[in-house]
Design a protein around this motif. Structure first.
Motif, short mmCIF file in Angstrom:
data_model
loop_
_atom_site.label_atom_id
_atom_site.label_comp_id
_atom_site.label_asym_id
_atom_site.label_seq_id
_atom_site.Cartn_x
_atom_site.Cartn_y
_atom_site.Cartn_z
N GLU A 1 -7.58 1.46 14.42
CA GLU A 1 -7.67 -0.04 14.31
C GLU A 1 -6.41 -0.65 13.83
OE1 GLU A 1 -10.82 -3.01 12.16
OE2 GLU A 1 -11.53 -1.67 13.08
N THR A 2 -6.46 -1.71 13.69
CA THR A 2 -5.03 -1.94 12.73
C THR A 2 -5.57 -3.53 13.02
OG1 THR A 2 -2.61 -1.99 12.44
CG2 THR A 2 -3.06 -2.16 14.47
N ALA A 3 -4.22 -4.09 12.18
CA ALA A 3 -4.33 -5.85 11.77
C ALA A 3 -2.67 -5.96 12.24
CB ALA A 3 -4.29 -6.33 11.05
N SER A 4 -2.40 -7.21 12.66
CA SER A 4 -1.64 -7.59 13.35
C SER A 4 -0.33 -8.28 11.32
CB SER A 4 -1.63 -9.14 13.99
OG SER A 4 -2.83 -10.19 13.46
N ASN A 5 -1.02 -8.34 10.47
CA ASN A 5 -0.70 -8.68 9.49
C ASN A 5 0.11 -7.02 8.59
OD1 ASN A 5 -3.34 -7.95 9.02
ND2 ASN A 5 -2.97 -9.59 7.19
N ILE A 6 0.36 -6.01 9.36
CA ILE A 6 -0.05 -4.21 8.47
C ILE A 6 1.47 -4.45 9.04
CG2 ILE A 6 -0.88 -2.21 8.24
CD1 ILE A 6 -3.50 -2.71 8.65
N SER A 7 2.17 -3.82 8.80
CA SER A 7 3.40 -2.68 8.57
C SER A 7 3.76 -1.68 8.47
CB SER A 7 4.83 -3.49 8.41
OG SER A 7 5.31 -4.04 7.34
N TYR A 8 3.89 -0.55 9.27
CA TYR A 8 4.21 0.61 8.19
C TYR A 8 5.27 1.06 8.27
CZ TYR A 8 -1.01 1.02 9.73
OH TYR A 8 -3.02 0.40 10.21
N VAL A 9 5.05 1.74 7.21
CA VAL A 9 7.11 1.33 7.08
C VAL A 9 7.03 3.25 6.13
CG1 VAL A 9 8.86 2.22 5.13
CG2 VAL A 9 7.69 0.11 5.53
N LEU A 10 7.89 3.92 7.14
CA LEU A 10 8.43 5.92 6.77
C LEU A 10 9.13 5.31 5.73
CD1 LEU A 10 7.54 6.96 10.46
CD2 LEU A 10 5.56 7.43 8.55
N ASP A 11 9.14 5.51 4.35
CA ASP A 11 9.55 5.65 3.77
C ASP A 11 9.58 5.46 2.41
OD1 ASP A 11 12.59 6.19 3.46
OD2 ASP A 11 13.43 3.65 3.53
N ASP B 1 1.17 -1.16 -0.48
CA ASP B 1 -0.01 0.10 0.68
C ASP B 1 0.68 0.70 0.17
OD1 ASP B 1 -1.87 1.99 0.42
OD2 ASP B 1 -1.51 1.36 2.59
N ILE B 2 0.39 2.15 -1.01
CA ILE B 2 1.68 2.97 -1.42
C ILE B 2 0.96 4.58 -1.08
CG2 ILE B 2 3.39 4.30 -2.87
CD1 ILE B 2 4.14 1.29 -2.51
N GLY B 3 1.21 4.95 0.06
CA GLY B 3 0.58 6.19 0.33
C GLY B 3 -0.58 6.04 1.37
N THR B 4 -0.07 5.23 2.99
CA THR B 4 -0.61 4.79 4.18
C THR B 4 -2.23 5.90 4.14
OG1 THR B 4 1.08 4.17 5.10
CG2 THR B 4 -0.65 4.54 7.27
N TYR B 5 -1.46 6.99 4.22
CA TYR B 5 -2.21 8.25 4.65
C TYR B 5 -3.09 8.33 6.59
CZ TYR B 5 -5.37 12.68 4.28
OH TYR B 5 -6.05 13.60 4.74
N HIS C 1 2.31 -4.17 3.45
CA HIS C 1 3.58 -3.37 4.34
C HIS C 1 2.59 -2.26 3.66
CE1 HIS C 1 6.76 -6.29 5.66
NE2 HIS C 1 6.19 -6.31 4.15
N SER C 2 3.03 -1.22 4.34
CA SER C 2 2.42 0.69 4.45
C SER C 2 2.97 1.88 4.08
CB SER C 2 0.95 0.33 5.03
OG SER C 2 0.22 2.20 4.29
N PHE C 3 3.20 2.37 3.49
CA PHE C 3 4.19 2.89 3.01
C PHE C 3 3.54 4.90 2.88
CE2 PHE C 3 6.30 -0.76 1.46
CZ PHE C 3 8.44 -0.42 1.60
N ASP C 4 4.86 5.57 3.70
CA ASP C 4 4.25 7.20 3.44
C ASP C 4 5.21 8.00 3.65
OD1 ASP C 4 2.78 9.27 3.13
OD2 ASP C 4 0.82 8.25 3.60
N LEU C 5 5.42 9.09 3.44
CA LEU C 5 6.59 9.68 3.73
C LEU C 5 6.11 10.55 5.48
CD1 LEU C 5 7.43 10.66 0.18
CD2 LEU C 5 8.61 8.82 1.64
N GLY C 6 5.83 10.69 5.46
CA GLY C 6 4.93 11.76 6.73
C GLY C 6 3.97 10.29 7.47
N LEU D 1 -1.65 2.00 -5.06
CA LEU D 1 -0.06 3.89 -4.70
C LEU D 1 -1.85 4.59 -5.62
CD1 LEU D 1 1.96 4.83 -5.39
CD2 LEU D 1 1.08 4.85 -7.98
N ASP D 2 -1.86 4.78 -4.46
CA ASP D 2 -2.72 6.34 -3.38
C ASP D 2 -2.17 7.63 -2.75
OD1 ASP D 2 -5.40 7.61 -2.97
OD2 ASP D 2 -5.94 6.08 -1.73
N VAL D 3 -1.41 8.48 -3.44
CA VAL D 3 -0.42 8.83 -2.83
C VAL D 3 -1.03 10.32 -3.55
CG1 VAL D 3 1.71 7.54 -3.30
CG2 VAL D 3 0.91 9.03 -5.00
N ASP D 4 -0.50 12.18 -4.04
CA ASP D 4 -1.05 13.10 -3.49
C ASP D 4 -1.46 13.81 -4.91
OD1 ASP D 4 0.70 13.36 -0.95
OD2 ASP D 4 2.92 13.68 -2.28
N HIS D 5 -1.87 12.93 -6.34
CA HIS D 5 -2.54 12.96 -6.62
C HIS D 5 -2.29 14.73 -7.83
CE1 HIS D 5 -5.18 11.04 -3.72
NE2 HIS D 5 -4.97 10.18 -4.25
#
Length: 156
Positions: A60-70, A27-31, A48-53, A89-93
């Motif tokens: 609520e979250t799930a045990s099979n999700i990791s959040y990556v700030l990168d 998931d690119i763009g956690t928001y 794996h959910s990526f975001d820059l911030g 892919l769901d980023v700044d649009h």
């Protein structure tokens, strides 16, 4: 989060997660974190959910999700990207990072399904969607009302 398909895309994401087992989904763009939560519906997969911030608002979250700030395009994530058959892919649009991400996936010869959100949100996203020269499908009717696109990245 619980809105119907064609209005929101979370049911589509949850269903797509059931089409894969024991794999990595990106998931690119956690928001706020909703897309990652929907992709985590199938507990056999790791998301794996990526975001820059750190903008995540849902507790609520799930045990099979990791959040990556990168930035997922960094070389250190290449093997993770390559093993993922589905990337949301769901980023700044504004089309800029969408182009960077698309080119990165092309450059590393990634194979899989790229799901794009908001392909009709504004002129920049419409231009980005129109610029894609791969096999692609407009699946807005089962996705998000501002446009959902599916792009197929095949071998070769």
């Amino acid at each position: 989060f619980l809105d119907v398909s064609g209005r929101e895309h979370y049911r589509l994401l949850a269903w797509l997660s059931t089409q894969f087992n024991n794999t990595t989904l990106l998931d690119i763009g956690t928001y706020k974190g909703c897309s990652a939560l929907a992709l985590a519906y199938n507990k056999t997969n790791n998301v794996h959910s990526f975001d820059l911030g750190n903008y995540r608002q849902i507790n609520e979250t799930a045990s099979n999700i990791s959040y990556v700030l990168d930035d997922f395009t960094l070389d250190k994530y290449k093997s993770m990207v390559m093993e993922s058959p589905l990337i949301m892919l769901d980023v700044d649009h504004d089309g800029s990072f969408e182009h960077i991400a698309y080119q990165h996936l092309t450059d590393i010869n990634w194979v899989g399904y790229l799901l794009l959100d908001d392909i009709y949100l504004n002129d920049a996203m419409k231009q980005f969607w129109d610029s894609i020269d791969r096999e692609k499908y407009d699946i807005t009717r089962v996705g998000h009302y501002t446009g959902t696109g599916l792009v197929i990245f095949n071998k070769g």
